[in-house]
Scaffold this motif. Structure first.
Motif, short mmCIF file in Angstrom:
data_model
loop_
_atom_site.label_atom_id
_atom_site.label_comp_id
_atom_site.label_asym_id
_atom_site.label_seq_id
_atom_site.Cartn_x
_atom_site.Cartn_y
_atom_site.Cartn_z
N LEU A 86 52.71 94.76 15.15
CA LEU A 86 51.93 93.64 15.68
C LEU A 86 50.78 93.27 14.73
CD1 LEU A 86 51.87 94.64 19.45
CD2 LEU A 86 53.30 92.90 18.33
N ASN A 87 50.28 94.25 14.01
CA ASN A 87 49.19 94.02 13.07
C ASN A 87 49.61 93.14 11.90
OD1 ASN A 87 46.46 94.38 12.37
ND2 ASN A 87 46.93 96.11 11.05
N LEU A 88 50.91 93.05 11.64
CA LEU A 88 51.38 92.14 10.60
C LEU A 88 50.74 90.77 10.79
CD1 LEU A 88 55.22 92.96 10.72
CD2 LEU A 88 53.72 93.36 8.74
N PHE A 89 50.73 90.32 12.03
CA PHE A 89 50.27 88.96 12.31
C PHE A 89 48.76 88.86 12.42
CE2 PHE A 89 54.68 89.24 13.49
CZ PHE A 89 55.19 88.20 12.71
N ALA A 90 48.10 89.93 12.82
CA ALA A 90 46.63 89.93 12.82
C ALA A 90 46.11 89.82 11.39
CB ALA A 90 46.10 91.19 13.50
N VAL A 91 46.76 90.55 10.48
CA VAL A 91 46.38 90.50 9.06
C VAL A 91 46.64 89.11 8.50
CG1 VAL A 91 46.86 91.43 6.75
CG2 VAL A 91 46.68 92.98 8.72
N LEU A 92 47.79 88.55 8.86
CA LEU A 92 48.10 87.19 8.38
C LEU A 92 47.07 86.18 8.88
CD1 LEU A 92 51.98 86.98 8.77
CD2 LEU A 92 50.67 87.10 6.64
N LYS A 93 46.68 86.31 10.15
CA LYS A 93 45.71 85.36 10.71
C LYS A 93 44.40 85.40 9.92
CE LYS A 93 43.63 83.65 14.91
NZ LYS A 93 43.57 83.71 16.36
N GLY A 94 43.96 86.58 9.56
CA GLY A 94 42.76 86.69 8.73
C GLY A 94 42.94 86.02 7.39
N TRP A 95 44.10 86.18 6.80
CA TRP A 95 44.40 85.55 5.51
C TRP A 95 44.41 84.03 5.65
CZ3 TRP A 95 49.86 84.54 3.48
CH2 TRP A 95 49.83 84.10 2.16
N PHE A 96 45.01 83.54 6.74
CA PHE A 96 45.08 82.09 6.96
C PHE A 96 43.68 81.48 7.01
CE2 PHE A 96 49.22 82.57 9.67
CZ PHE A 96 49.91 82.97 8.55
N ALA A 97 42.73 82.20 7.56
CA ALA A 97 41.37 81.69 7.71
C ALA A 97 40.51 81.89 6.47
CB ALA A 97 40.70 82.36 8.92
N ALA A 151 63.85 93.25 11.33
CA ALA A 151 63.03 92.99 10.14
C ALA A 151 63.28 91.59 9.61
CB ALA A 151 63.31 94.04 9.07
N ARG A 152 64.52 91.15 9.58
CA ARG A 152 64.82 89.78 9.12
C ARG A 152 64.21 88.75 10.06
NH1 ARG A 152 67.89 89.22 4.89
NH2 ARG A 152 68.54 87.09 5.36
N LEU A 181 57.23 88.20 18.53
CA LEU A 181 57.57 89.58 18.19
C LEU A 181 57.45 90.48 19.41
CD1 LEU A 181 58.37 91.84 16.29
CD2 LEU A 181 56.00 91.97 15.52
N LYS A 182 56.43 90.30 20.21
CA LYS A 182 56.29 91.09 21.44
C LYS A 182 57.51 90.92 22.34
CE LYS A 182 51.24 91.03 21.58
NZ LYS A 182 50.06 90.45 22.25
N THR A 183 57.99 89.69 22.44
CA THR A 183 59.18 89.42 23.24
C THR A 183 60.40 90.13 22.65
OG1 THR A 183 58.29 87.28 23.92
CG2 THR A 183 60.67 87.58 24.14
N LEU A 184 60.53 90.06 21.32
CA LEU A 184 61.65 90.74 20.66
C LEU A 184 61.59 92.24 20.86
CD1 LEU A 184 61.76 88.74 17.29
CD2 LEU A 184 63.44 88.63 19.15
#
Length: 188
Positions: A86-97, A151-152, A181-184
């Motif tokens: 789940l942290n994959l997306f938290a890290v991405l969100k920081g990068w996006f900002a 993963a894909r 991802l949570k749903t998956l």
């Protein structure tokens, strides 16, 4: 007089090339701009790189190493395998900002090449494979039944979120991808 070593000069050239290519694209990053921005001579550039393509490939490989190290280090700070996924997306969100976010350098530069065998496209493919391998490891660590399949799917979510963040200015795309991802994961 402050003289730089050969490796320092090469690093300066690569740093500048990477930044310019990420900000402007390959086509808009001409040798004159590289020379001016790096503060080196054209001859210095050609001492280390046979041509612009070699320089672009080297800069992208360097970005791959640095970005993957940064990304995996940040993601791996989460305490459990599930939290890391789940942290994959938290890290991405920081990068996006972050200031200067321009999307994925590898998707962007791939879009500038038509030939799938082009060295730039091959570096992009290598980067995406390394990212997929990393995500697969996270899925294995979490005990996912079909880690390669998930993963894909996660890679598609990552690249989709990056694209929406860049094109739409939607930093919340990372949160939405995390929700998918949570749903998956709930279906595992």
């Amino acid at each position: 007089m402050n003289e730089t070593t050969g490796n320092e000069t090469r690093d300066i050239i690569l740093d500048v090339a990477e930044k310019l290519i990420y900000r402007n694209g390959i086509a808009a990053t001409g040798m004159d701009l590289l020379v001016k921005t790096a503060g080196v001579s054209r001859k210095s550039i050609y001492r280390y790189f046979a041509n612009k393509e070699d320089l672009v490939v080297a800069a992208l490989k360097r970005r791959d190493e640095r970005w993957m190290h940064w990304f995996s280090s940040e993601v791996d700070k989460a305490p459990t395998p599930a939290a890391r996924l789940l942290n994959l997306f938290a890290v991405l969100k920081g990068w996006f900002a972050s200031e200067g976010f321009r999307g994925c350098a590898f998707i962007n530069t791939s879009g500038e090449t038509g030939d799938p065998q082009d060295p730039v496209r091959q570096v992009a493919k290598m980067h995406k494979q390394k990212l997929l391998d990393y995500i697969t490891r996270l899925c294995v660590d979490h005990g996912v039944e079909q880690p390669q399949v998930l993963a894909r799917q996660v890679l598609i979510l990552i690249d989709g979120a990056i694209t929406l963040a860049l094109v739409m200015g939607d930093h919340d795309a990372a949160d939405q991808a995390q929700d998918v991802l949570k749903t998956l994961l709930a279906g595992q």
